[in-house]
Scaffold this active site. Structure first.
Site, mmCIF file in Angstrom:
data_model
loop_
_atom_site.group_PDB
_atom_site.id
_atom_site.type_symbol
_atom_site.label_atom_id
_atom_site.label_comp_id
_atom_site.label_asym_id
_atom_site.label_seq_id
_atom_site.Cartn_x
_atom_site.Cartn_y
_atom_site.Cartn_z
ATOM 1 N N GLY B 155 0.939 -0.976 -0.002
ATOM 2 C CA GLY B 155 0.221 -0.379 0.001
ATOM 3 C C GLY B 155 1.044 0.748 -0.062
ATOM 4 O O GLY B 155 1.950 1.694 0.424
ATOM 5 N N CYS B 156 0.134 2.070 -0.476
ATOM 6 C CA CYS B 156 1.058 3.749 -0.119
ATOM 7 C C CYS B 156 1.512 4.178 1.029
ATOM 8 O O CYS B 156 2.818 4.474 1.045
ATOM 9 C CB CYS B 156 0.535 4.589 -1.152
ATOM 10 S SG CYS B 156 -1.430 4.518 -0.567
ATOM 11 N N TYR B 157 0.682 4.334 2.287
ATOM 12 C CA TYR B 157 1.193 4.591 3.486
ATOM 13 C C TYR B 157 2.432 2.991 3.675
ATOM 14 O O TYR B 157 2.922 3.892 4.232
ATOM 15 C CB TYR B 157 -0.362 4.387 4.087
ATOM 16 C CG TYR B 157 -0.976 5.826 4.485
ATOM 17 C CD1 TYR B 157 -0.836 7.146 4.005
ATOM 18 C CD2 TYR B 157 -2.848 5.152 3.681
ATOM 19 C CE1 TYR B 157 -1.278 7.884 4.564
ATOM 20 C CE2 TYR B 157 -3.495 6.719 3.976
ATOM 21 C CZ TYR B 157 -3.020 8.071 4.447
ATOM 22 O OH TYR B 157 -3.409 9.454 3.298
ATOM 23 N N GLU B 318 7.134 10.332 -0.930
ATOM 24 C CA GLU B 318 6.652 9.657 -2.573
ATOM 25 C C GLU B 318 5.673 9.205 -3.290
ATOM 26 O O GLU B 318 4.820 10.015 -2.544
ATOM 27 C CB GLU B 318 6.403 7.447 -1.601
ATOM 28 C CG GLU B 318 5.287 7.757 -0.899
ATOM 29 C CD GLU B 318 4.449 6.459 -0.640
ATOM 30 O OE1 GLU B 318 6.399 5.690 -0.988
ATOM 31 O OE2 GLU B 318 3.734 5.905 -0.464
#
Lengths: 348, 348, 348, 348
Positions: B155-157, B318
């Site tokens: 996932g992004c987080y 990011e």
């Protein structure tokens, strides 16, 4: 009732403009003297075109910031909307002449000159004035504010941390050695200065932490938390710049003290702020949003307890130019003059 | 060399679009099959006008997501850019037919079905597939990724937390019971769904925390940190929505382990990432900015040690759609197929 | 003096919210009835968290929009903040009961039912009410507004065009067959509806024209220009969506009439608006900025003459939710009730 | 094939950065010399942290802009990304040494020195070089560009106007004395200079026209339109600043020539651009959006005919830093060197 004449010194920045906006519509204050070196001779409406057509803005003119001009205005109270490190130069002669001074800079917020120095490269410029300075957070120091001659209005980040934390600390809900804070501020917090990092293209579509780990406004936060705790408190803090004009969102972590549960924290906050006109307690599990407070003197506070880590998370939202600066200054002014505390401050 | 035919299933969201953007310019992959129920029959350029005029975009057409269409394409590898909880429905038959699957959803990230359930209301939908799933973070699991049949892209987080933290945890620099994280994400992270809270006017000039204290993607973060620590790790996490299209800034607090100093953390990070093509170690005291990584597969990491609290602060930046989703998926694809790991991923 | 009780019908959109904001702080009006089908039973502060802590907002509750509720409130004047095409359903029974109605929709702006139909797919829904409708632009129709029973508040784009153009047309400064307009509007102008094109990510970092060449609000613009000219006027108009929450910037081209020079246009504008409290004439060569008027009832107008093409360029800026909607509605209310026209409208 | 060595002179602004971004990934060019007075000695990655980790960016260093450094690089072609009025100082000696020069400034765009002077306060600084300058709009001047020694890359606003208009003018579809244009530009168009009006807080939530009626880049627009028409053409133009980083949306009004209908305009555009790789003709009634072209060399063009006013409306969208500056410069470079015209320019 006649309006109270006030002087506003140095109002070319964003906080200064917000202050003028509030004073223009204050039913019991009038701007008797408005000073600015660069703008002297020009009207407020010329300098701040947003104010064109507002009562007084087309005729009110900036003058040079001399004691003569200030004295001639009939005012006995001054707002200082000056850069940090400059305000004391005006505070000193004004106080000597019996004025009351409401300072928006950080010159007088830290009452211990050594603590001031510890966060800067230099000594305090006017330590003899510190004893009369009152930290202008009405929710904590209302009675001292009423009779103060010198108000040091709290910083924007500090307000967003101190208000949620002090009741928690006072009630012993949190372990004071575990406090860590992340804040996100709108770009107006960096001031109105021509600098490449503050250009639209540099800030838009950008999120960035800065100035860690020792932001100088930590000094006033730790002062107030230590006062609440009864012992020295040191915390961590990371500010971030986010692409909004105004608003601060602050998220605070603190481990729960032995046995403390969410209801204890809620009770502490309720007891502290239930009657406060500008503190919106959202309740456990309800989270704030800067867009609900920008342009106002309100601060929103929400919180949760995380049973997995036994930490409390406290979240606040305020306007860095409002409750974090100009509207809080007006709240102090109202208190100092026995006016309704909410005068000029309820508009949203 | 012939290009590798790939299938992309369900690419109507923001991550899917970013994935298509990268694959369109991948020198060694070609999109052989592109499926979407809503868009079937339409060309990619019609669906995504930004791609008009790009090689292939005007002729490539969406088809119905049937096994017939997929098999007919000649592809043996599929990217799943589907909603969480749906991806497994495609993964299962594809794996049964010998395909390799790169899944961008969270269906297979948590390898313990009970941990999955602990963060949701329901049991894992396909627990029998979990043993073959590899958590697709190349910096940590490169060798397993090379031969995996099923990649669960992080996932992004999680990516923004795991990459800074794992070397610190492995090297014993931090006390794992003190980790607390605040992240700020662009609005694309919430997906491309018609919902009032995601409207321009609701997000612009707004900063807000949400979904605390138990964001479901914590499960994968704690999995990877526990693996690194050799014992269970539980952390605090607060996501915030900020008005940018894309980008995540993450700020992490962790108390220094007994005796650990800034140089230890720097060394741990250097040893882990000095040769990583997509990790930019900024060095102690240097802080990241999302605008330097948005649209790329890079992640920036900076850090400081705060002697006043003896805490480390780690900051990362990011692109939530890039290293946090689509470009990381392509990085996995490259590894799985023995291609240069940076293929199609160096453009900024 | 007792405050005038008012009803507000359907205030869930952005214009409705702005209207409530103004009425909450109106010294001579009070919201006696607030209706909404979806929000019935909830307080204003619950629905609009920005209003928490404002006088009345915590106790004021939405009720079902029935005639019983409206009549019981004691109000005899209603603001309709309803979708276009719905407002007339409320206007009709209210007018029949002797109420005065201030409608923010476009139902009654075009006084010729055929002109209405020419810009839509359907006939006017209540043509028998048109004779009593007054186009609520105070600068043009102040006296009619004072005694009107039904006010059709102008649209946002129309206000930004009509105010600069009418004096120019009346004075014969411009050739009416050469008028071409480009406007840029903030996203709130598109309403508060869950639709993908209005998502943050779709509007941010985007500028786009839409809905040309026959935006339906041209009908009211041409009505007012024709009235000023004494003959039918047809113009070109292109709206653009730009990423701001609120604000309209409008730029108008018109060829100078034989012999007309910049001073003629300036004189025409001065004569029309010198005493208008909400029109800021910036003067020749001075250009407006939406940020100076957003959140207010002001409109700024600047202009130049281009000798190279012998065209005038007129530029205006207003708040689409303010002078283009809600605050203009309050200005009409003030006029209808013999109150100071600027009541509740000078705050910036 | 060996890559072509190129020099880039003065790349500290936004266009320069975009140019470097494209050249870094150009398969047949390499940056052999990169000059900057302020940045001399520093690496590209240090100056532009977004490029860290990109091939070459960490090792490529800025040098002083001396002829020695330039000659030593082996390059024989230079991109000038310098301020207007400065570029000619470098063009002259480079041309004298047999270099080919691609200039992004406006020094050589207007081929008539008097026309140049008419839009400025001063004479052309190097009129003797004008005869060899070619206006670098490939869609109009492709063959001249191939063999040119000095390319004057078109301005951002001009490109957005000239490309839609020239086919219309050439085909006689429009009355050339009726052309009026409104453009909206992102803030990067104003350059990377520390100035209060370009601060985030000053541009965000603001829309404003500026610099009318005689923007100096009109000179090149009128030059190209006059060339297309065969007679002098003078037009009206109003630029607006809108809060996006990049992108220009342009909307053009022009009366239809006697008998011209929408199909005529469509045919003219199709004939001009059907084979152009970077012109997206959207078709009648389809409108462009800057978000589809930002970061690319594409320009989108849509149009309608308004029968009510008998005017055409042409709308375009491009990236002011892309097709309006840097990527167009690379397109010129490709043409000059016999490379595929789309090399390095198709990424979106």
């Amino acid at each position: 009732m006649d309006k109270i004449p006030v002087a506003v010194i140095g109002a070319s920045g964003y906080s200064g403009r917000e202050l003028l906006r509030l004073l223009l519509f204050h039913d019991q204050a009038e701007i008797a003297c408005l000073t600015s070196r660069q703008a002297a001779g020009r009207s407020l409406a010329e300098e701040q075109p947003r104010f064109r057509g507002c009562p007084g803005a087309d005729t009110l003119r900036f003058v040079e910031p001399t004691m003569e001009n200030l004295q001639a205005s009939g005012a006995k109270v001054a707002f200082l909307a000056l850069p940090h490190g400059v305000a004391h130069e005006f505070a000193e002669p004004l106080l000597a002449e019996g004025w009351r001074v409401i300072d928006l800079s950080d010159d007088f917020r830290v009452q211990d000159a050594q603590a001031y120095e510890a966060f800067r490269e230099h000594a305090h410029p006017a330590p003899h004035l510190l004893p009369q300075a009152v930290y202008g957070l009405p929710e904590l120091h209302r009675e001292s504010i009423r009779k103060a001659s010198l108000i040091a209005c709290p910083g924007c980040y500090p307000t967003s941390m101190i208000l949620p934390l002090v009741p928690a600390v006072r009630a012993g809900c949190v372990r004071t050695d575990t406090i860590a804070v992340a804040s996100m501020s709108g770009v107006s917090g960096a001031g109105r200065k021509a600098a490449v990092p503050l250009l639209y293209v540099e800030c838009n579509e950008s999120v960035r932490p800065y100035n860690i780990p020792k932001h100088r406004h930590l000094a006033e936060v730790e002062q107030e938390l230590s006062l609440a705790a009864g012992h020295p408190v040191v915390i961590s803090f990371t500010p971030h710049l986010v692409p909004v004009n105004a608003g601060i969102a602050t998220t605070i972590y603190a481990s729960a003290a032995e046995g403390a549960v969410a209801a204890d924290l809620g009770k502490a906050l309720e007891e502290a702020y239930a009657d406060e006109p500008f503190v919106r307690l959202l309740g456990e599990g309800h989270l704030p949003d800067t867009k609900n407070v920008v342009g106002t003197n309100f601060i929103e506070i929400g919180w949760v307890h995380d049973p997995r880590t036994n930490r409390f998370v406290l979240c606040s939202a305020e306007d860095n130019l409002g409750k974090g600066a100009a509207s809080q200054a007006v709240q102090n002014f109202n208190l100092m003059h026995g006016l309704p505390e909410t005068e000029a401050l309820l508009h949203v």
